[in-house]
Design a protein around this motif. Structure first.
Motif, short mmCIF file in Angstrom:
data_model
loop_
_atom_site.label_atom_id
_atom_site.label_comp_id
_atom_site.label_asym_id
_atom_site.label_seq_id
_atom_site.Cartn_x
_atom_site.Cartn_y
_atom_site.Cartn_z
N GLN A 58 0.84 -1.28 0.02
CA GLN A 58 0.06 -0.02 -0.11
C GLN A 58 0.85 1.23 0.03
O GLN A 58 0.67 2.34 -0.86
CB GLN A 58 -0.83 0.07 1.26
N GLU A 59 1.88 1.20 0.75
CA GLU A 59 2.93 2.32 0.84
C GLU A 59 3.58 2.45 -0.42
O GLU A 59 3.72 3.80 -1.01
CB GLU A 59 3.84 2.25 1.98
N ILE A 60 4.12 1.51 -1.07
CA ILE A 60 4.61 1.69 -2.44
C ILE A 60 3.63 2.20 -3.52
O ILE A 60 4.04 3.12 -4.36
CB ILE A 60 5.15 0.08 -2.66
N GLU A 61 2.44 1.58 -3.33
CA GLU A 61 1.47 1.95 -4.47
C GLU A 61 1.08 3.59 -4.34
O GLU A 61 1.28 4.29 -5.31
CB GLU A 61 0.09 1.33 -4.42
N ALA A 62 1.25 3.83 -3.02
CA ALA A 62 0.67 5.55 -2.72
C ALA A 62 2.01 6.21 -3.28
O ALA A 62 1.69 7.33 -3.76
CB ALA A 62 0.47 5.67 -1.36
N MET A 63 3.15 5.94 -3.06
CA MET A 63 4.18 6.60 -3.45
C MET A 63 4.38 6.76 -4.92
O MET A 63 4.73 7.51 -5.33
CB MET A 63 5.58 5.80 -2.90
N PHE A 64 4.14 5.55 -5.94
CA PHE A 64 4.36 5.54 -7.24
C PHE A 64 3.02 6.60 -7.80
O PHE A 64 3.38 7.38 -8.56
CB PHE A 64 3.89 4.20 -7.81
#
Ligand code: AMP
Ligand code: MG
Length: 419
Positions: free
Chosen positions: A98-104
């Motif tokens: 979830q954090e990676i998706e939000a960052m992208f």
């Protein structure tokens, strides 16, 4: 001086399936859409279709091993992003994804060069609007740091990687906005107005909270941002103490640790045929990025000057030729303003994803005659380049890493070592 060597092509070893893996995490992403873009061939390799928006160039092998694999996909930056972890608690995996998706998604919105319909302008769109009007634009520490990093890479690449080509990318219709694909090259005079010393990163001036340019220009970080994002994604995996993971953005990726009890094995796509050209085992922390002319392009029918149909026609104006397709792709040569000639793909391995991304683009433009010099000045140690005739160029360290799975059409040329 280069020497041509005959590399023994490894016979295609059948890759085992991943039936022993448990893809145990069914996280809340649009898997149906994501899976539609992925198919497995009978070697167990994930093959991805090539099309304008899914610029996947690599495929990783699913290997049989003892680890428990979790995999999630989402769309960002116009492509499919995939994150795989091994032997990670489900809740930890989901939080990291979830954090990676939000960052992208945040990077993609903030670094979008042009205004988007139904969206507030991101910072880069505002910067471009101001720079083109000859005004200073608001910036901040994070933006300045990334722009300065890209400037350093641009200088190291001798200008072959040049994010100041924003207007040129837009003119060619590769800015992702044009609803209609171009059916011919832009006018030469329009192209010529956007090349030369007035379109370079050296023209930018920074203060703590602003950026300006000596000449009006627009920035496009499309050749670098995926690499930067993949590095941040690996930082996030590490923040969650995940030691075995892989983050792939449209075929470009960075891997840490192993795929269960084996090294991550990555397939380099064959640019002109279906299937895999070569396979590489990744060391922990390495990135592998490919720039290819098949990722985004349009084709135009032109006269094939080598094939006149009415040979006897004396009036050259009236002579009729057979037709052939000319490809115009998205990697532009900042010196000419046209798609870089001579190269079809370049694969680079480095520790740092941002460097790998910028270098793959720069070496693509540098082409068969200049890639070695540019790789050396960028500090890149592993390169494989294929030219338009199917000849492969690589340095000895890269030759020691790749296992060819199909025979290139042309010769394989080994360069001097890259130090
Ligand atoms: P990549 O696929 O990483 O090689 O990046 C290609 C994208 O970078 C293009 O779609 C453009 O947005 C942008 N671009 C094209 N040519 C260049 C160049 N010579 N230097 C920097 N960015 C470029
Ligand atoms: Mg790139």
């Amino acid at each position: 001086m280069f020497c041509v060597v005959a590399l023994l092509l490894a016979a295609t070893a059948g890759c085992s399936d991943d039936s022993s893996n448990q893809d145990s995490n069914k996280a809340p992403y649009d898997k149906a859409a994501a899976n539609a873009a992925l198919t497995k061939d009978d070697t167990g390799q994930l093959q991805k279709p090539s099309n304008a928006e899914n610029n996947q160039s690599a495929a990783y092998e699913a290997t049989r091993n003892t680890g428990i694999k979790k995999r999630d996909q989402f769309y960002a930056m116009g492509t499919l992003i995939e994150v795989i972890t091994y032997d990670v608690d489900k809740a930890v995996h989901v939080k990291a994804i979830q954090e990676i998706e939000a960052m992208f998604l945040a990077l993609s919105r903030r670094w979008q060069p042009w205004p988007q319909p139904n969206q507030a302008d991101g910072e880069l769109a505002i910067i471009n609007k101001n720079l083109l009007a000859g005004l200073a634009a608001p910036s901040n520490e994070q933006f300045n740091r990334i722009m300065l990093e890209a400037t350093e890479l641009s200088v190291a690449s001798r200008g072959f990687f040049n994010p100041a080509v924003g207007k040129l990318v837009q003119l060619w219709g590769f800015d992702g906005k044009s609803d209609k694909p171009l059916i011919s090259a832009p006018l030469a005079e329009d192209i010529n107005a956007l090349v030369g010393a007035k379109h370079g990163m050296h023209l930018l001036r920074f203060t703590a909270n602003s950026v300006s340019s000596v000449e009006p220009l627009a920035l496009d970080f499309g050749a670098f941002l995926k690499g930067y994002a993949v590095d941040r994604a690996v930082d996030i995996l590490r923040d969650y103490s995940i030691t075995n993971g892989l983050v792939e953005a449209g075929g470009d990726l960075r891997a840490i640790g192993q795929a269960g009890d084996r090294p991550w094995r990555i397939g380099i796509r064959n640019p002109r045929q279906s299937g895999v050209l070569a396979v590489i085992e990744m060391q922990s922390g390495e990135s592998i990025f490919t720039s290819g002319d098949y990722e985004r392009f349009f084709e135009v029918e032109v006269d094939d000057l080598a094939k006149p149909i009415n040979q006897n026609e004396s009036d050259s104006q009236a002579r009729v030729f057979a037709k052939k397709k000319q490809r115009f792709h998205h990697i532009l040569d900042p010196r000419t303003g046209y798609p870089a000639a001579n190269t079809v793909s370049v694969t680079v391995i480095t520790k740092n994803g941002a460097l790998a991304d910028a270098a793959a683009t720069a070496l693509f433009v540098a082409g068969p005659s200049q890639w070695y010099k540019v790789a050396a000045s960028m500090g890149v140690k592993h390169v494989l380049l294929m030219d338009v005739d199917g000849n492969v160029y690589l340095n000895p360290a890269m030759a020691g890493r790749v296992q060819f799975k199909s025979t290139p059409k042309g010769a394989i040329t080994l360069s001097k070592p890259l130090r």
